[in-house]
Design a protein around this motif. Structure first.
Motif, short mmCIF file in Angstrom:
data_model
loop_
_atom_site.label_atom_id
_atom_site.label_comp_id
_atom_site.label_asym_id
_atom_site.label_seq_id
_atom_site.Cartn_x
_atom_site.Cartn_y
_atom_site.Cartn_z
N GLN A 6 0.96 -1.01 -0.07
CA GLN A 6 0.28 -0.14 -0.19
C GLN A 6 0.47 1.54 0.39
O GLN A 6 2.28 1.31 1.27
CB GLN A 6 -0.61 0.02 1.40
CG GLN A 6 -1.60 -1.58 1.97
CD GLN A 6 -2.86 -0.95 0.22
OE1 GLN A 6 -3.41 -0.61 -0.58
NE2 GLN A 6 -2.70 -2.16 -0.08
N ALA A 7 0.33 2.23 -0.27
CA ALA A 7 0.73 3.42 -0.27
C ALA A 7 0.25 3.92 0.57
O ALA A 7 -0.59 5.07 0.32
CB ALA A 7 0.46 4.19 -1.93
N VAL B 67 1.00 6.66 3.10
CA VAL B 67 0.00 8.17 3.12
C VAL B 67 -0.63 8.67 2.04
O VAL B 67 -1.24 8.97 1.96
CB VAL B 67 1.58 9.46 2.79
CG1 VAL B 67 1.42 10.27 2.55
CG2 VAL B 67 2.61 8.97 3.93
N ILE B 68 -0.23 8.16 0.43
CA ILE B 68 -0.90 8.53 -0.72
C ILE B 68 -2.86 8.22 0.02
O ILE B 68 -4.07 9.04 -0.53
CB ILE B 68 -1.17 7.89 -1.83
CG1 ILE B 68 0.79 9.07 -2.22
CG2 ILE B 68 -1.98 7.88 -2.81
CD1 ILE B 68 1.66 7.94 -3.04
N GLU B 69 -3.51 6.71 0.16
CA GLU B 69 -4.12 6.53 0.30
C GLU B 69 -4.57 6.95 1.90
O GLU B 69 -5.68 6.85 2.13
CB GLU B 69 -4.38 5.03 0.45
CG GLU B 69 -3.33 4.70 -1.12
CD GLU B 69 -3.95 3.06 -1.26
OE1 GLU B 69 -4.79 2.25 -0.73
OE2 GLU B 69 -2.75 2.33 -2.38
N GLY B 70 -4.13 7.41 2.57
CA GLY B 70 -4.61 8.13 3.66
C GLY B 70 -4.25 7.28 4.53
O GLY B 70 -5.30 7.04 5.85
#
Length: 53
Positions: free
Chosen positions: A10-11, A13-16
């Motif tokens: 998972q990304a 930070v990008i995905e919150g």
């Protein structure tokens, strides 16, 4: 708040995503990590299942 179960990288930070729990080695990540517990794994089957196969 949501709970998500996924086996893909998972990304965060990008995905919150604020918190994640992972199993195995942490490969090249900027995320901080803390060991929570050991989790031994094994493959198990009932004797009835094994008798069929």
């Amino acid at each position: 708040m949501a709970l998500r179960n996924d086996d893909q990288r998972q990304a965060l930070v990008i995905e919150g995503i604020d918190v994640t729990i992972g199993f195995g080695k942490l490969d090249h990540s900027i995320a901080g990590a803390k060991h929570l517990a050991d989790s031994p794994r094994g493959i198990v089957a009932s004797s009835e299942y094994l008798a069929q196969y």
